[in-house]
Scaffold this active site. Structure first.
Site, short mmCIF file in Angstrom:
data_model
loop_
_atom_site.label_atom_id
_atom_site.label_comp_id
_atom_site.label_asym_id
_atom_site.label_seq_id
_atom_site.Cartn_x
_atom_site.Cartn_y
_atom_site.Cartn_z
N ASP A 1 -3.63 3.02 14.42
CA ASP A 1 -2.76 3.79 13.51
C ASP A 1 -3.42 5.04 12.93
OD1 ASP A 1 -5.19 3.41 11.77
OD2 ASP A 1 -4.28 1.90 10.72
N ARG B 1 0.85 -1.45 0.00
CA ARG B 1 0.07 0.08 0.04
C ARG B 1 0.89 1.36 0.07
NH1 ARG B 1 -4.63 1.29 4.19
NH2 ARG B 1 -3.04 1.20 5.87
#
Length: 571
Positions: A472, A186
């Site tokens: 996160d 990603r």
């Protein structure tokens, strides 16, 4: 795009110059401002940098146009407008087209694990028993120069199957098993710059650096014996419109042509993690139809995007973040429509993240957390999802068991779960205001988590275990924007805070008290050595600013940019 001046050295105490005597060999127009390292130079070769530079020059104006489209949409929403389905692309939504067939190599994606590109993490994730490992340069990574470059070294070695790690403390050597998860990467979103690499006088686009360097050093391995649809594989984040998918499709076409690999070899899953993108799912798949392997419910960022999109709408305030789950009507509708759309187009509909982590010192609490994971995954597989995400290897057996036992036609449900009922969803289903209470504890938790996450991010950790959850950037964003929203509209708190309105004085007291709690929890020495005070200032400023910043990490990024005084060399 971010201007040159935004990332020039400032009097920021964190930003500093490093000493060194060598430079990177770069093409014309390229300047590397990160620290020189002989290992990094094997990634930042002249040819690799030329490939990234060619991508930057070909697509930068398209990216600027797409970012301008985001700004125009934001202005409409802030002036009372609502996102919705585009009448001009109705023919795409109602058409009978499908995406390219899913390659056998990634047909089975029942459980995927995600994590940063740290060396030990890469090995453990690939060995975890998951079907896919998504190596993350985005929300799970603090994008310092060191983290990014070491991440590319680690992925190069993983693709070459030479990666090892010697844990000195345990005197243990980690290496890859014979059978490993499929590797997806990603890159960062379109909006993020890479301030250590300047191309033609401006910071490079972060995602083109991430994609370009990984592709350049990996494509030959995929080309050897694999052919169409065998990779490299990617996850694409933070899209808001199909025009952004079109750029990625053109990038993939350009890369395949350059490498001499078959069109459609690169495959990507798009994270539907912004509210505007949910109305563009068919269009996004259509743009990527030769390169797509589905969509993913990026539900934490989706909650963040809901607040950001409706920042000018006082009638759409979020309750405590712990109450905004998949039982909320707008969240369930989003999941149902994603499944329906993906299966109609013959690609994977991936579920969301299980953020729980093992609770090693409390077996009862650990089992309770695992039961929550099982229930969430059972909901996903029964709804029609083809796979799911886990943040920790310890969750993989439970997730795998649920999907295996309830997915009768493994390896996926693409052709067995054609969801017809989602076709009756209307725009209001996707926009319905979430229900629940707003409490003092919710305000405190947001503040405590946001500050601790930022403190870790500023010191190089982008994925942080806090209160038995893996946090996160996405979950930190929820904390930030919810605090901002409650402050802006003077929310009256429920529960013990009944009759109390959120204002600057209250928030100031909460910040002070939560900082004291953080110091008690982490210990005085760790608190003193950590960047908690700097994180507090940054988080507080973000929560109290009159105009909501689009991304927390854009504001924080300049704190981790470190320039090298020796400019790149051209040999």
């Amino acid at each position: 795009m971010v201007s040159f001046e935004t990332f020039l050295p400032t009097n920021n105490p964190v930003q500093r110059k490093n000493s060194g005597t060598m430079g990177y060999d770069v093409p014309e127009g390229v300047d590397i401002r990160g620290r020189y390292d002989p290992e990094f130079s094997k990634i930042l070769t002249r040819d690799a940098l030329q490939f990234v530079t060619d991508l930057q020059r070909e697509f930068r104006n398209h990216i600027k146009y797409a970012m301008e489209g985001r700004r125009e949409a934001k202005l409409r929403y802030n002036n009372g407008g609502l996102p919705g389905f585009d009448p001009a692309t109705k023919y795409i939504r109602e058409g009978e087209w499908v995406c390219a067939p899913v390659p056998a190599a990634v047909a089975d994606r029942r459980v995927e694990i995600t994590g940063p590109v740290e060396r030990k993490m890469v090995i453990n994730a690939l060995n975890s028993g998951a079907k896919v490992f998504m190596a993350d340069f985005e929300d799970a990574l603090s994008p310092s120069w060191e983290n990014l470059m070491r991440g590319h070294v680690n992925l190069r070695d993983a693709v070459n199957r030479t990666i090892t790690f010697h844990d000195q403390a345990r005197n243990k050597v980690y290496k890859l098993n014979d059978q490993t998860a499929k590797l997806f990467v990603r890159p960062r979103g379109w909006h993020l710059p890479e301030a250590h690499i300047f191309i033609d006088g401006e910071p490079a686009t972060g995602c083109l650096v991430d994609f370009g360097l990984y592709f350049f050093h990996s494509y030959a391995n995929f080309r050897k014996a694999q052919g169409q649809g065998f990779g490299p594989f990617f996850y694409l984040p933070k899209m808001e419109h199909s025009r952004e998918a079109r750029i990625w499709n053109n990038v993939f076409d350009r890369a395949e042509k350059w490498a001499g690999i078959e069109k459609g070899s690169i495959r990507a899953t798009v994270l539907i993690e912004t509210l505007p993108a949910v109305f563009q799912m068919n269009e996004i798949l259509y743009e990527l139809r030769d390169h797509s392997v589905g969509l993913n419910c990026g539900r934490w960022d989706y909650i963040f995007s809901y607040v950001k999109t409706f920042q000018g709408h006082p009638d759409r305030l979020l309750p405590d973040r712990v109450q905004v789950g998949m039982a909320q009507h707008f969240m369930r509708s989003y999941s149902d429509l994603l499944i329906h759309t993906c299966h109609k187009r013959d690609v994977h509909a991936m579920g969301g993240m299980a953020a729980q982590i093992p609770i090693r010192d409390d077996p009862a609490a650990n089992e309770a957390a695992l039961e929550l994971v099982r229930k969430d995954k059972l909901r996903e597989v029964k709804a029609g999802h083809d796979g799911t995400w886990a943040a920790h290897p310890g969750l993989i057996p439970a997730c795998m068991e649920v999907f295996t036992n309830n997915m009768t036609n493994a390896p996926n449900q693409i052709h067995s779960m054609k969801r017809q009922d989602a076709s009756v969803l209307i725009e209001e289903d996707l926009l319905q205001s979430p229900r629940g209470v707003r409490t003092m504890e919710g305000l405190r938790l947001n503040t405590r988590v946001g500050i601790q996450y930022l403190a870790a991010w500023l010191t190089g950790a982008g994925s942080v275990p806090l209160y038995n959850l893996m946090e996160d950037a996405a979950t930190a964003e929820i904390s930030r924007v919810q605090n901002w929203q409650w402050l802006k509209y003077g929310v009256e708190l429920d529960g013990d805070g009944l009759g109390v309105k959120v204002n600057l004085d209250l928030f100031g007291r909460v910040v002070e008290e939560e900082m004291a709690r953080i110091e008690r929890e982490v210990g005085k020495e760790k608190f003193k050595k950590g960047m908690y005070k700097e994180a507090c200032k940054l988080f507080t400023r973000q929560c109290t600013t009159p105009i909501l910043d689009d991304f927390l990490t854009l504001d924080a990024y300049n704190n981790i940019v470190m320039y090298h005084p020796i400019r790149s060399s051209r040999l």
